[in-house]
Write a protein that holds these residues in place. Structure first.
Motif, PDB file in Angstrom:
ATOM      1  N   SER A  38      24.964  73.631  35.196  1.00  0.00           N
ATOM      2  CA  SER A  38      25.678  72.469  34.651  1.00  0.00           C
ATOM      3  C   SER A  38      27.036  72.883  34.096  1.00  0.00           C
ATOM      4  O   SER A  38      28.026  72.158  34.234  1.00  0.00           O
ATOM      5  N   LYS A  94      30.710  71.658  35.402  1.00  0.00           N
ATOM      6  CA  LYS A  94      31.649  71.124  34.412  1.00  0.00           C
ATOM      7  C   LYS A  94      32.981  71.868  34.504  1.00  0.00           C
ATOM      8  O   LYS A  94      34.062  71.251  34.452  1.00  0.00           O
ATOM      9  N   THR A 137      29.630  66.535  44.062  1.00  0.00           N
ATOM     10  CA  THR A 137      28.494  65.624  43.932  1.00  0.00           C
ATOM     11  C   THR A 137      27.292  66.131  44.720  1.00  0.00           C
ATOM     12  O   THR A 137      26.150  66.038  44.259  1.00  0.00           O
ATOM     13  N   TYR A 146      25.639  68.667  42.611  1.00  0.00           N
ATOM     14  CA  TYR A 146      24.832  68.029  41.567  1.00  0.00           C
ATOM     15  C   TYR A 146      23.499  67.541  42.130  1.00  0.00           C
ATOM     16  O   TYR A 146      22.443  67.724  41.515  1.00  0.00           O
ATOM     17  N   SER A 187      21.824  67.090  30.513  1.00  0.00           N
ATOM     18  CA  SER A 187      22.034  65.652  30.727  1.00  0.00           C
ATOM     19  C   SER A 187      22.792  65.368  32.014  1.00  0.00           C
ATOM     20  O   SER A 187      22.506  64.387  32.710  1.00  0.00           O
ATOM     21  N   SER A 188      23.740  66.228  32.368  1.00  0.00           N
ATOM     22  CA  SER A 188      24.550  65.981  33.569  1.00  0.00           C
ATOM     23  C   SER A 188      23.756  66.170  34.855  1.00  0.00           C
ATOM     24  O   SER A 188      24.188  65.710  35.922  1.00  0.00           O
ATOM     25  N   GLN A 232      20.390  65.324  35.038  1.00  0.00           N
ATOM     26  CA  GLN A 232      19.248  64.422  35.064  1.00  0.00           C
ATOM     27  C   GLN A 232      19.433  63.373  36.156  1.00  0.00           C
ATOM     28  O   GLN A 232      20.553  63.016  36.508  1.00  0.00           O
ATOM     29  N   ASP A 261      19.159  60.123  36.637  1.00  0.00           N
ATOM     30  CA  ASP A 261      19.973  58.918  36.470  1.00  0.00           C
ATOM     31  C   ASP A 261      21.462  59.248  36.457  1.00  0.00           C
ATOM     32  O   ASP A 261      22.285  58.536  37.053  1.00  0.00           O
ATOM     33  N   ALA A 262      21.831  60.337  35.775  1.00  0.00           N
ATOM     34  CA  ALA A 262      23.240  60.726  35.693  1.00  0.00           C
ATOM     35  C   ALA A 262      23.785  61.107  37.060  1.00  0.00           C
ATOM     36  O   ALA A 262      24.911  60.742  37.419  1.00  0.00           O
ATOM     37  N   ALA A 291      24.128  57.987  39.253  1.00  0.00           N
ATOM     38  CA  ALA A 291      25.296  57.207  38.831  1.00  0.00           C
ATOM     39  C   ALA A 291      26.574  57.861  39.339  1.00  0.00           C
ATOM     40  O   ALA A 291      27.501  57.176  39.799  1.00  0.00           O
ATOM     41  N   ARG A 292      26.636  59.176  39.267  1.00  0.00           N
ATOM     42  CA  ARG A 292      27.784  59.918  39.792  1.00  0.00           C
ATOM     43  C   ARG A 292      27.941  59.671  41.288  1.00  0.00           C
ATOM     44  O   ARG A 292      29.049  59.466  41.790  1.00  0.00           O
ATOM     45  N   ASP A 314      16.831  54.074  35.287  1.00  0.00           N
ATOM     46  CA  ASP A 314      17.716  52.937  35.054  1.00  0.00           C
ATOM     47  C   ASP A 314      17.574  51.916  36.182  1.00  0.00           C
ATOM     48  O   ASP A 314      17.836  52.217  37.347  1.00  0.00           O
TER      49      ASP A 314
END
Length: 220
Positions: free
Chosen positions: A66, A70, A85, A88, A105-106, A108, A110-111, A114-115, A182
């Motif tokens: 992660s 970042k 992406t 990820y 968190s980045s 997970q 859902d994250a 969403a990305r 989500d």
């Protein structure tokens, strides 16, 4: 370029608060992106001896991954969002499959989903329209027997570059269906996956391209 394995052995053990600065200090003057993704590949791969060390467990490797991603986004101006992406997605899937107890968190689900959706710069209606035009262009070019640059020019479609990330990412995120918490993200992704087959070139074009390739091989 630096030896990624040597750097990984040292950097994976650096505390999170100091890792960003350590990456800046250790990064080679050229090909930084290649170096970062080599480190990421080592973190992902179980069988490397360094990842069998008692202090290098899955939690440590996910935290390191992660931080690497970042770093790419914050420090490398030319970072390719599609490549990032996909990284990820790859790491997030590993975290789920390996039953990680602690997931940054980045990374997970859902994250990451969403990305992925943020990479889609078209609406579904726009994507379907562009895909339809592209499919017809391929059919016309194949029927005309075009080759080389003529073929490439004939099948080029305005908006095709925006459609490409969608076509690359959708097959890779299908695995996450049913694993998204989500409802909004799950619903939107599901709607995209529902139209995926309509965004492809289709079986007719695929068969014609395959026939074209076989003829080339026979003539070679």
């Amino acid at each position: 370029m630096n030896n990624p394995m040597t750097d990984y052995r040292a950097l994976v053990r650096v505390d999170s608060a100091e890792l960003s600065q350590s990456l800046r200090s250790s990064a080679p003057p050229k090909f930084v992106g290649q170096w970062i993704f080599a480190l990421l590949d080592i973190a992902f791969t179980d069988y490397y001896p360094v990842n069998q060390a008692p202090d290098i467990n899955l939690t440590v490797r996910l935290r390191f991954s992660s931080e690497l991603l970042k770093f790419v986004e914050e420090e490398l101006d030319a970072s390719d969002q599609l490549i990032v992406t996909r990284a990820y997605i790859k790491i997030a899937r590993k975290a789920v499959e390996d039953g990680a107890d602690v997931i940054p968190s980045s990374l997970q689900v859902d994250a990451v989903m969403a990305r992925t959706l943020r990479c889609f710069r078209l609406t579904r209606a726009q994507a379907l329209e562009i895909a339809g035009v592209e499919r017809n262009r391929y059919l016309d070019a194949l029927a005309a027997g075009l080759e080389g640059e003529e073929f490439d020019h004939a099948v080029r479609v305005d908006g095709g570059s925006d459609l490409q990330p969608i076509m690359v990412l959708l097959p890779e995120v299908r695995w996450f269906q049913g694993k998204i918490s989500d409802r909004g993200i799950a619903g939107e992704l599901g709607e995209w996956l529902d139209i995926y087959s309509d965004l492809t070139l289709g079986s007719v074009v695929a068969e014609l391209l395959d026939l074209r390739l076989r003829r080339r091989q026979e003539d070679a």
